[in-house]
Design a protein around this motif. Structure first.
Motif, PDB file in Angstrom:
ATOM      1  N   ASP A 117     -14.138  22.260   1.014  1.00 37.21           N
ATOM      2  CA  ASP A 117     -14.267  20.825   1.276  1.00 37.21           C
ATOM      3  C   ASP A 117     -12.924  20.122   1.149  1.00 37.21           C
ATOM      4  O   ASP A 117     -12.537  19.323   2.000  1.00 37.21           O
ATOM      5  N   PHE A 118     -12.195  20.439   0.094  1.00 34.55           N
ATOM      6  CA  PHE A 118     -10.867  19.848  -0.143  1.00 34.55           C
ATOM      7  C   PHE A 118      -9.904  20.332   0.936  1.00 34.55           C
ATOM      8  O   PHE A 118      -9.056  19.578   1.419  1.00 34.55           O
ATOM      9  N   ASN A 122     -15.130  13.765   4.162  1.00 40.50           N
ATOM     10  CA  ASN A 122     -14.922  13.287   2.807  1.00 40.50           C
ATOM     11  C   ASN A 122     -13.733  12.335   2.871  1.00 40.50           C
ATOM     12  O   ASN A 122     -13.270  12.007   3.970  1.00 40.50           O
ATOM     13  N   LEU A 123     -13.221  11.931   1.713  1.00 39.87           N
ATOM     14  CA  LEU A 123     -12.146  10.937   1.762  1.00 39.87           C
ATOM     15  C   LEU A 123     -10.774  11.575   1.924  1.00 39.87           C
ATOM     16  O   LEU A 123      -9.784  11.106   1.370  1.00 39.87           O
ATOM     17  N   GLY A 124     -10.738  12.651   2.697  1.00 40.11           N
ATOM     18  CA  GLY A 124      -9.441  13.187   3.072  1.00 40.11           C
ATOM     19  C   GLY A 124      -9.227  14.603   2.619  1.00 40.11           C
ATOM     20  O   GLY A 124      -8.939  14.860   1.448  1.00 40.11           O
ATOM     21  N   ALA A 125      -9.356  15.549   3.546  1.00 41.67           N
ATOM     22  CA  ALA A 125      -9.070  16.947   3.262  1.00 41.67           C
ATOM     23  C   ALA A 125      -7.571  17.193   3.346  1.00 41.67           C
ATOM     24  O   ALA A 125      -6.829  16.391   3.916  1.00 41.67           O
ATOM     25  N   LYS A 150      -4.291   5.299   2.024  1.00 37.05           N
ATOM     26  CA  LYS A 150      -5.155   4.801   0.960  1.00 37.05           C
ATOM     27  C   LYS A 150      -4.458   3.802   0.035  1.00 37.05           C
ATOM     28  O   LYS A 150      -5.108   3.169  -0.789  1.00 37.05           O
ATOM     29  N   GLN A 186      -8.591  13.944  -4.299  1.00 40.48           N
ATOM     30  CA  GLN A 186      -8.431  13.043  -3.158  1.00 40.48           C
ATOM     31  C   GLN A 186      -9.709  12.862  -2.354  1.00 40.48           C
ATOM     32  O   GLN A 186      -9.927  11.801  -1.773  1.00 40.48           O
ATOM     33  N   THR A 187     -10.542  13.900  -2.331  1.00 42.79           N
ATOM     34  CA  THR A 187     -11.745  13.878  -1.492  1.00 42.79           C
ATOM     35  C   THR A 187     -12.746  12.820  -1.931  1.00 42.79           C
ATOM     36  O   THR A 187     -13.688  12.532  -1.207  1.00 42.79           O
ATOM     37  N   ARG A 188     -12.572  12.268  -3.153  1.00 43.35           N
ATOM     38  CA  ARG A 188     -13.523  11.279  -3.669  1.00 43.35           C
ATOM     39  C   ARG A 188     -12.893   9.906  -3.894  1.00 43.35           C
ATOM     40  O   ARG A 188     -13.555   9.024  -4.414  1.00 43.35           O
ATOM     41  N   VAL A 189     -11.646   9.734  -3.548  1.00 46.13           N
ATOM     42  CA  VAL A 189     -10.957   8.483  -3.881  1.00 46.13           C
ATOM     43  C   VAL A 189     -10.699   7.656  -2.617  1.00 46.13           C
ATOM     44  O   VAL A 189     -10.055   8.128  -1.686  1.00 46.13           O
ATOM     45  N   ASP A 190     -11.227   6.440  -2.601  1.00 45.61           N
ATOM     46  CA  ASP A 190     -11.080   5.565  -1.428  1.00 45.61           C
ATOM     47  C   ASP A 190      -9.720   4.885  -1.368  1.00 45.61           C
ATOM     48  O   ASP A 190      -9.123   4.789  -0.297  1.00 45.61           O
TER      49      ASP A 190
END
Lengths: 516, 516
Positions: free
Chosen positions: A355-356, A362-365, B51, B226-230
């Motif tokens: 996912d990462f 998601n919010l950016g791979a 971001k 990073q995948t969870r941070v807006d």
């Protein structure tokens, strides 16, 4: 059957039996997600409960595994994997039917799956890459349902978004403790990163660690945590080290490959990317590694420190990390012993989940932060669409893996290829199986010249200014055809044997049965 | 209002205005979860999207933050935290109302919350511990809604199970990169583990990193990905280092405290726990640390190697790790500079989230693997129920934190206390505010004797055989009362100002208004 045409002109059925309704590909960044994340059942375990179970059969009965379930596996043990066959043998013994195997990549060692399909134990396959007997069987229509081919990031997305629902994730665990903490850097089957197993463990309804190397609690580093693992099974051997990691991966000695690699490095430099903070992904193949070799020369000459190298990690990338040419490695999969050793010991070598690495939702791979990626192709067409799924005979022999993901994320995506492959031109009007859409491919580098995607006029100007041997993709195609003639079209049957999903879950193409 | 009585005999309203229906505590392990995990919205970001946002106000407008939302914060910056006040000042400036603050612990530095409550900006508070002006205000009925007091593991559970829904998690980030990777081990406000922020980041609908130390991409180690941070906001200063970590935590010199500590270590030894694989948790207070000192002597004498020490980590535990007395530290929160340094550098020092540390509703938190935990108490009753929420005047001055979690998980839970606290007996028939249920407390160690919970006849026999000065809890109570008399009951109002949730989400007690 009603047909529809997707954004790259592929004709697709509106619906496919055993797959369902087709959502056509509408552009690499056109799909906006509109769902909540998958929510597995909340569980608990009492303080004195144990997770260690005597064998896989007992686990099947405890869960219990029933007909029609989806069992998932990761492919980090590659062609040395012993766990998929071990688990499916138990399923067969218990008389289970109609299972779906969600295995991130399929190797020749997984040949027994074909027999399980024939006997009805396995009916579905969900994977990102396949080679060997299973791929052959898929192409010859042995599976009752079409196989779903995803990208590495797309598989993570499908799991996170509840589109690939996993009943039981069986995690081949090179090292584990009795409470389910797992890593891939210790034990006889050490494979390095467990990146592809991470989404499975996060979202499956049941998670089983299968290990041959039980360590005292608490194991560390922890790649997959105890909080998500239901059972731990100790077996004699989870895999054959010889098939898992190579001793060392080597740069090609083929002069044509070296020429392409050198040109590739020049393209990257001409694009203005060789500067501090440069980030890079390349494959583990000899030609891709050679590109890294030339990129490295340029970085050294310019005194540049890169930010990170990404993807499948080889000893060559480890050497670049250790030499200070990159500050970090971001590792979803290791390919050789040096990669395993480095991940175990170097805090700047980071293990990440699929996912990462590559998920589009998601919010950016990490692929989004790539400057340049160098990728291969089995076919490319004049729209820059790439085929890495089927060979010239129409038989499945690969899959996207991270191909489409890195192509979509990187600032500059370079596909490298010899103009001919097995005496056949690699460039055509229309690839047999579109895998990665042309809008995400910027440059094609061959031994006879470099073609820039007409969408990238900015890049064209830079490469032209740098004196690179620019040609149009049509000119390169003509060159190849002059050498080897126009290849005949592959004749396929109507039956869809695999659905190629783009990373966002839309259908970019289908694979049809060959032969008979 | 209709009343009900929970499993430890506490009378509770059936329903509490501003909280809702009361689910009464039914036993430490009686609640079986029956829900799916919380599923936040799936999002995406395009490869070239940024971001980094110029200020917090802009983040509020982009999200947008609206009246009635729940904003979460972690407490790793303790009494040096600058982020909660900074964010709430923006909320006040923008005229927002009726917000709920979900802050894992509240310190004196958070006094401005009281004004925000008076002005209507903040209406609710959800926390695991509080001290200082906010705690005073809660007790005096300043909040319009009762505060929810949780345990550290219970907060993680509530977030994971969707019972504490976070609209926006503001993460004070000692170090971050521009794509939202965060850690706590670098930068001027380095605090070590970010364990309590990890569930927030995992499940909030929006996540904002607020940092004063922006690092090149990719930052590592990565505690929050990073995948969870807006969004990422760079500010001048997120906190005052003097309030964040102490230079070093010291063992008590008080002879009574030392005597209790020595007896505690003897209890652990008599229980048969001082052997290879021993695991241990103790607090950061001087008396708790002293217990660690005596435990250490015993481990050294017996040549024992422990498996792990858990919880809030101090330099003393780091020293034990570095001396080889424990193989691992499992760290949800660091208390001093040595803990920060060790987490940054030592691969055997593991950072974990509050869920891994202590949640009752996953496949096994670390507390489940504890042999022994040493905990404090402000009051204990003859049923071994513990109060760590209110002081002798009935005013809130603490909270469970990890108290109830570790007590429930450990094989042997020891509460240490002087018989008198501020000249008042610590043992009573019924504690004012039950926090940790007696069924999870095994031994009370005081300077005048050791009482074993009658449920633990096994332990009683072992301690008796070891010659420990055993008394019943009633005998200890009588001794205390002989010295200091029977304490008067605290007079409280009817109004419920805080609801004390046990780690499983049931209500173990309520706190009522004091004064006027």
């Amino acid at each position: 059957m009603n047909q529809l045409t997707n954004a790259i002109g592929r004709n697709l059925p509106e619906s496919i039996e055993g797959y369902g309704k087709v959502r056509p590909f509408t552009g690499a960044f056109a799909t906006v997600p509109d769902m909540q994340r998958q929510a597995p059942k909340v569980k608990r375990i009492l303080p004195n409960e144990q997770k260690l179970v005597e064998d896989i059969e007992t686990v099947f009965k405890r869960i219990p595994v029933t007909d029609g379930m989806t069992l998932s596996f990761h492919h980090h043990l590659r062609n040395g994997d012993g766990v998929v066959n071990m688990v499916l043998a138990v399923a067969a013994k218990l008389g289970l039917k109609n299972l779906t195997v969600a295995l991130s990549s399929v190797f020749p060692v997984h040949a027994p799956i074909v027999e399980h399909v024939k006997s009805g134990v396995v009916a579905g396959l969900d994977t990102n890459y396949m080679s060997g007997p299973v791929a052959q069987a898929v192409s010859h229509g042995v599976f009752p349902r079409p196989v779903v081919l995803r990208t590495h990031g797309g598989r993570a997305r499908a799991i996170e978004c509840g589109q690939l629902k996993i009943d039981v994730a069986f995690i081949a665990a090179p090292a584990a403790d009795d409470y389910g903490n797992i890593n891939g850097v210790e034990g006889p089957a050490a494979c390095g990163s467990l990146g592809y197993a991470i989404p499975d463990a996060q979202y499956a309804n049941h998670v089983v660690a299968i290990t041959d190397h039980l360590m005292p609690y608490p194991l560390s580093p922890i790649s997959i945590p105890q909080t998500r693992v239901d059972y731990v099974v100790k077996v004699d051997c989870i895999g054959d080290p010889k098939g898992i990691v190579s001793g060392t991966t080597k740069i090609t000695r083929d002069p044509v490959g070296l020429k392409i690699a050198e040109t590739t490095a020049k393209v990257i430099k001409a694009a203005g990317l060789i500067k501090d903070g440069f980030s890079f992904q390349t494959g583990a193949g000899g030609a891709s590694l050679a590109a890294a070799y030339y990129v490295r020369q340029m970085m050294e000459e310019s005194g540049v420190t890169g930010s990170f190298a990404l993807g499948g990690i080889t000893g060559y990338m480890v050497e670049m990390l250790e030499s200070g040419l990159f500050r970090k490695l971001i590792d979803v999969q290791g390919f050789d012993l040096d990669a395993v050793r480095s991940l175990a010991a170097n805090p700047n070598h980071l293990e990440v989940g699929a996912d990462f690495y590559a998920s589009p939702f998601n919010l950016g791979a990490a692929v989004n932060k790539l400057d340049a990626v160098v990728l291969g192709a089995t076919e490319i067409d004049t729209g820059f669409n790439i085929n890495v799924v089927t060979g010239s005979d129409g038989v499945v022999m690969g899959g996207s893996g991270g191909h489409s993901d890195a192509a979509a994320g990187a600032k500059v995506t370079i596909v490298v290829a010899n103009l001919l492959r097995g005496r056949l031109p690699i460039i055509m009007d229309k690839v047999l199986t579109a895998t990665t859409p042309g809008e995400t491919v910027d440059v094609l580098v061959t031994e006879r010249g470099v073609a820039v995607n007409p969408r990238r006029t900015d890049l064209y100007e830079k490469l032209k200014a740098a004196g690179l041997p620019l040609k149009t993709v049509e000119e390169l195609k003509a060159l190849a055809e002059k050498m080897a003639g126009v290849p005949e079209n592959v004749i396929t049957q109507d039956k869809v044997v695999a659905v190629v999903e783009y990373r966002d879950g839309t259908v970019i193409d289908v694979v049809r049965q060959v032969g008979k």
